[in-house]
Design a protein around this motif. Structure first.
Motif, PDB file in Angstrom:
ATOM      1  N   GLY A 144       0.805  -1.208   0.000  1.00 52.48           N
ATOM      2  CA  GLY A 144       0.000   0.000   0.000  1.00 52.48           C
ATOM      3  C   GLY A 144       0.842   1.263   0.000  1.00 52.48           C
ATOM      4  O   GLY A 144       2.003   1.263  -0.414  1.00 52.48           O
ATOM      5  N   GLU A 145       0.224   2.319   0.491  1.00 52.81           N
ATOM      6  CA  GLU A 145       0.863   3.634   0.536  1.00 52.81           C
ATOM      7  C   GLU A 145       0.607   4.239   1.909  1.00 52.81           C
ATOM      8  O   GLU A 145      -0.489   4.087   2.460  1.00 52.81           O
ATOM      9  N   VAL A 146       1.607   4.908   2.458  1.00 57.17           N
ATOM     10  CA  VAL A 146       1.428   5.606   3.726  1.00 57.17           C
ATOM     11  C   VAL A 146       1.886   7.047   3.596  1.00 57.17           C
ATOM     12  O   VAL A 146       2.794   7.362   2.821  1.00 57.17           O
ATOM     13  N   GLU A 147       1.222   7.901   4.335  1.00 58.34           N
ATOM     14  CA  GLU A 147       1.623   9.301   4.483  1.00 58.34           C
ATOM     15  C   GLU A 147       2.524   9.337   5.710  1.00 58.34           C
ATOM     16  O   GLU A 147       2.061   9.175   6.836  1.00 58.34           O
ATOM     17  N   GLN A 148       3.808   9.485   5.473  1.00 53.95           N
ATOM     18  CA  GLN A 148       4.791   9.433   6.552  1.00 53.95           C
ATOM     19  C   GLN A 148       5.272  10.839   6.884  1.00 53.95           C
ATOM     20  O   GLN A 148       5.672  11.588   6.008  1.00 53.95           O
ATOM     21  N   TRP A 149       5.229  11.169   8.150  1.00 58.28           N
ATOM     22  CA  TRP A 149       5.736  12.437   8.656  1.00 58.28           C
ATOM     23  C   TRP A 149       6.965  12.176   9.507  1.00 58.28           C
ATOM     24  O   TRP A 149       6.971  11.260  10.332  1.00 58.28           O
ATOM     25  N   VAL A 150       8.000  12.980   9.316  1.00 59.06           N
ATOM     26  CA  VAL A 150       9.167  13.007  10.185  1.00 59.06           C
ATOM     27  C   VAL A 150       9.371  14.483  10.490  1.00 59.06           C
ATOM     28  O   VAL A 150       9.687  15.265   9.583  1.00 59.06           O
ATOM     29  N   GLU A 151       9.091  14.837  11.756  1.00 57.91           N
ATOM     30  CA  GLU A 151       8.995  16.247  12.157  1.00 57.91           C
ATOM     31  C   GLU A 151       7.941  16.894  11.265  1.00 57.91           C
ATOM     32  O   GLU A 151       6.849  16.356  11.163  1.00 57.91           O
TER      33      GLU A 151
ATOM     34  N   HIS B 198       7.186  11.875  14.822  1.00 62.43           N
ATOM     35  CA  HIS B 198       6.805  11.287  13.547  1.00 62.43           C
ATOM     36  C   HIS B 198       5.384  10.736  13.631  1.00 62.43           C
ATOM     37  O   HIS B 198       4.821  10.588  14.720  1.00 62.43           O
ATOM     38  N   ALA B 199       4.807  10.443  12.464  1.00 67.78           N
ATOM     39  CA  ALA B 199       3.456   9.884  12.371  1.00 67.78           C
ATOM     40  C   ALA B 199       3.345   9.122  11.064  1.00 67.78           C
ATOM     41  O   ALA B 199       4.032   9.442  10.089  1.00 67.78           O
ATOM     42  N   THR B 200       2.452   8.128  11.047  1.00 65.53           N
ATOM     43  CA  THR B 200       2.223   7.318   9.851  1.00 65.53           C
ATOM     44  C   THR B 200       0.719   7.165   9.666  1.00 65.53           C
ATOM     45  O   THR B 200       0.036   6.713  10.585  1.00 65.53           O
ATOM     46  N   PHE B 201       0.220   7.543   8.489  1.00 67.29           N
ATOM     47  CA  PHE B 201      -1.212   7.447   8.195  1.00 67.29           C
ATOM     48  C   PHE B 201      -1.417   6.706   6.879  1.00 67.29           C
ATOM     49  O   PHE B 201      -0.591   6.790   5.980  1.00 67.29           O
ATOM     50  N   ASN B 202      -2.549   6.029   6.769  1.00 66.90           N
ATOM     51  CA  ASN B 202      -2.939   5.394   5.518  1.00 66.90           C
ATOM     52  C   ASN B 202      -3.990   6.288   4.860  1.00 66.90           C
ATOM     53  O   ASN B 202      -5.136   6.318   5.292  1.00 66.90           O
ATOM     54  N   PRO B 203      -3.614   7.013   3.786  1.00 71.70           N
ATOM     55  CA  PRO B 203      -4.567   7.923   3.148  1.00 71.70           C
ATOM     56  C   PRO B 203      -5.531   7.218   2.199  1.00 71.70           C
ATOM     57  O   PRO B 203      -6.493   7.827   1.735  1.00 71.70           O
ATOM     58  N   GLY B 204      -5.293   5.943   1.907  1.00 75.82           N
ATOM     59  CA  GLY B 204      -6.125   5.220   0.941  1.00 75.82           C
ATOM     60  C   GLY B 204      -7.295   4.511   1.588  1.00 75.82           C
ATOM     61  O   GLY B 204      -7.578   4.658   2.781  1.00 75.82           O
ATOM     62  N   GLU B 205      -7.967   3.703   0.769  1.00 68.15           N
ATOM     63  CA  GLU B 205      -9.106   2.930   1.253  1.00 68.15           C
ATOM     64  C   GLU B 205      -8.719   1.503   1.620  1.00 68.15           C
ATOM     65  O   GLU B 205      -9.290   0.921   2.531  1.00 68.15           O
ATOM     66  N   ALA B 206      -7.747   0.942   0.897  1.00 65.37           N
ATOM     67  CA  ALA B 206      -7.300  -0.426   1.172  1.00 65.37           C
ATOM     68  C   ALA B 206      -6.293  -0.419   2.318  1.00 65.37           C
ATOM     69  O   ALA B 206      -5.674   0.605   2.614  1.00 65.37           O
ATOM     70  N   ASP B 207      -6.138  -1.569   2.961  1.00 68.04           N
ATOM     71  CA  ASP B 207      -5.153  -1.693   4.035  1.00 68.04           C
ATOM     72  C   ASP B 207      -3.754  -1.374   3.522  1.00 68.04           C
ATOM     73  O   ASP B 207      -3.423  -1.659   2.369  1.00 68.04           O
ATOM     74  N   ALA B 208      -2.938  -0.797   4.383  1.00 74.91           N
ATOM     75  CA  ALA B 208      -1.507  -0.640   4.150  1.00 74.91           C
ATOM     76  C   ALA B 208      -0.805  -1.466   5.215  1.00 74.91           C
ATOM     77  O   ALA B 208      -1.334  -1.672   6.308  1.00 74.91           O
ATOM     78  N   MET B 209       0.397  -1.937   4.890  1.00 68.14           N
ATOM     79  CA  MET B 209       1.140  -2.743   5.846  1.00 68.14           C
ATOM     80  C   MET B 209       2.573  -2.220   5.919  1.00 68.14           C
ATOM     81  O   MET B 209       3.199  -1.974   4.900  1.00 68.14           O
TER      82      MET B 209
ATOM     83  N   LEU C  11       4.823  10.695   0.807  1.00 65.78           N
ATOM     84  CA  LEU C  11       4.020   9.518   0.524  1.00 65.78           C
ATOM     85  C   LEU C  11       4.991   8.395   0.194  1.00 65.78           C
ATOM     86  O   LEU C  11       5.807   8.534  -0.721  1.00 65.78           O
ATOM     87  N   LEU C  12       4.923   7.318   0.944  1.00 65.69           N
ATOM     88  CA  LEU C  12       5.805   6.178   0.743  1.00 65.69           C
ATOM     89  C   LEU C  12       4.995   5.002   0.233  1.00 65.69           C
ATOM     90  O   LEU C  12       3.869   4.765   0.685  1.00 65.69           O
ATOM     91  N   THR C  13       5.581   4.247  -0.694  1.00 69.00           N
ATOM     92  CA  THR C  13       4.944   3.049  -1.234  1.00 69.00           C
ATOM     93  C   THR C  13       5.829   1.842  -0.923  1.00 69.00           C
ATOM     94  O   THR C  13       6.931   1.987  -0.387  1.00 69.00           O
ATOM     95  N   ALA C  14       5.341   0.673  -1.293  1.00 75.80           N
ATOM     96  CA  ALA C  14       6.042  -0.581  -0.993  1.00 75.80           C
ATOM     97  C   ALA C  14       7.514  -0.497  -1.402  1.00 75.80           C
ATOM     98  O   ALA C  14       7.844  -0.039  -2.487  1.00 75.80           O
TER      99      ALA C  14
END
Length: 134
Positions: free
Chosen positions: A67-74, A94-105, A79-82
């Motif tokens: 999937g894809e995650v919205e990754q924050w560092v400070e 830091h924070a990690t969010f899934n902006p999509g509809e499908a699961d991210a891992m 947007l990071l992908t597989a």
């Protein structure tokens, strides 16, 4: 060294349902014969994530498995992908969010395996963190 603490299946992992995601702790003190590492596979459903926090004494690598995650560092957002990674020094927000509809891992790798202080400190209710995603 016993085989139980060397080879760990998902069935033997410590499963933790935590704030909209499921964590599978595959390696950390008490689960494996490791003092220096923690490894967690986390499943983030669509729209969920791990809000702004810090690990005061732990470094972390976040590796996107699916999937894809919205990754924050400070205050920096990517947007990071597989196959992509974020490296987070100890004490950095830091924070990690899934902006999509499908699961991210993701696979989170933390070191050292144990710390004296808190594992994580939630700062999501503090500025500037509570307004960054607005």
């Amino acid at each position: 060294m016993s085989g139980k603490h060397v080879f760990i299946t998902e069935a033997e992992a410590l499963k933790e349902d935590f704030k909209g995601r499921t964590n599978y702790w595959l390696c950390r003190p008490g689960i494996a014969d490791s003092e220096a590492l923690q490894i967690c596979r986390a499943v983030l459903p669509g729209g969920e994530g791990h809000d702004f926090h810090t690990h005061p004494e732990l470094e972390e690598v976040i590796y996107v498995l699916e999937g894809e995650v919205e990754q924050w560092v400070e205050k920096e957002r990517r947007l990071l992908t597989a196959g992509q990674v974020a490296v987070i020094p100890a004490g950095v927000v830091h924070a990690t969010f899934n902006p999509g509809e499908a699961d991210a891992m993701i696979l989170a790798i933390l070191s050292p395996g144990a710390s004296e202080g808190p594992f994580a400190v939630d700062v999501s209710g503090e500025e500037p963190w509570k307004s960054l995603r607005g």
